[in-house]
Motif scaffolding. Sequence first.
Motif, mmCIF file in Angstrom:
data_model
loop_
_atom_site.group_PDB
_atom_site.id
_atom_site.type_symbol
_atom_site.label_atom_id
_atom_site.label_comp_id
_atom_site.label_asym_id
_atom_site.label_seq_id
_atom_site.Cartn_x
_atom_site.Cartn_y
_atom_site.Cartn_z
ATOM 1 N N ASP A 157 0.834 -1.203 0.000
ATOM 2 C CA ASP A 157 0.000 0.000 0.000
ATOM 3 C C ASP A 157 0.868 1.252 0.000
ATOM 4 O OD1 ASP A 157 -2.549 1.395 0.210
ATOM 5 O OD2 ASP A 157 -1.932 1.880 2.263
ATOM 6 N N TYR A 158 1.923 1.241 0.796
ATOM 7 C CA TYR A 158 2.824 2.393 0.835
ATOM 8 C C TYR A 158 3.510 2.599 -0.517
ATOM 9 C CZ TYR A 158 6.520 5.600 1.887
ATOM 10 O OH TYR A 158 7.354 6.683 1.834
ATOM 11 N N ILE A 159 3.983 1.520 -1.120
ATOM 12 C CA ILE A 159 4.638 1.622 -2.429
ATOM 13 C C ILE A 159 3.677 2.217 -3.450
ATOM 14 C CG2 ILE A 159 5.577 0.257 -4.352
ATOM 15 C CD1 ILE A 159 6.813 -1.603 -2.190
ATOM 16 N N LYS A 160 2.418 1.788 -3.421
ATOM 17 C CA LYS A 160 1.414 2.339 -4.346
ATOM 18 C C LYS A 160 1.227 3.838 -4.110
ATOM 19 C CE LYS A 160 -1.285 -1.851 -5.089
ATOM 20 N NZ LYS A 160 -2.524 -2.554 -4.760
ATOM 21 N N GLN A 161 1.199 4.243 -2.835
ATOM 22 C CA GLN A 161 1.037 5.665 -2.519
ATOM 23 C C GLN A 161 2.213 6.479 -3.059
ATOM 24 O OE1 GLN A 161 -0.305 6.614 1.588
ATOM 25 N NE2 GLN A 161 -0.315 4.403 1.804
ATOM 26 N N VAL A 162 3.421 5.979 -2.862
ATOM 27 C CA VAL A 162 4.598 6.697 -3.355
ATOM 28 C C VAL A 162 4.566 6.755 -4.883
ATOM 29 C CG1 VAL A 162 7.121 6.661 -3.524
ATOM 30 C CG2 VAL A 162 6.009 6.197 -1.330
ATOM 31 N N GLU A 163 4.150 5.660 -5.510
ATOM 32 C CA GLU A 163 4.037 5.673 -6.970
ATOM 33 C C GLU A 163 3.018 6.720 -7.427
ATOM 34 O OE1 GLU A 163 3.203 1.573 -7.832
ATOM 35 O OE2 GLU A 163 5.330 1.051 -7.922
ATOM 36 N N ASN A 164 1.921 6.878 -6.676
ATOM 37 C CA ASN A 164 0.934 7.912 -7.013
ATOM 38 C C ASN A 164 1.524 9.311 -6.877
ATOM 39 O OD1 ASN A 164 -1.079 6.081 -7.620
ATOM 40 N ND2 ASN A 164 -1.972 6.128 -5.569
#
Length: 143
Positions: free
Chosen positions: A120-127
């Motif tokens: 979830d954190y990786i997805k947020q950073v990618e966003n």
Amino acid sequence: MINVLKYIEETSPQTLINVLNSDFEQTAKQFNSFCQLVNDRLAIHNSLHYNHSPIDSGFNRRTRMDLIKNIRDLNQAFDQLASLLNQSPFRQVDKGRIIPYDFTAWIDVGIKLTKEQINDYIKQVENVLKELFDFKIKYHLND
């Protein structure tokens, strides 16, 4: 990214740490490059910089502390960038209303890190990085 996480589940925690270290390192490069572009192309002078601190691979308390430090430092850097852009002429406007930039990404780093929390954190950073990319496109900034 999902393939990477599936691979991690079948391998070791050290592989997960390696992926996170690589992700933070790439994020640092992109963030620092973006800040330099803002300085050079938009003449918004800044000294913003994010340094990635390697995460201990022991998957222990030190690993958790390193991860917390990286997340805190990265969010602080993103907050400073958002503040800089929000005070610049290059504001986000939607239907005549100013929409403040907010590049926040968060993760609840509990006693035990789950792969879902990290994913979830990786997805947020990618966003967040996608938002920076969209900004570059909007204002015709090139690396």
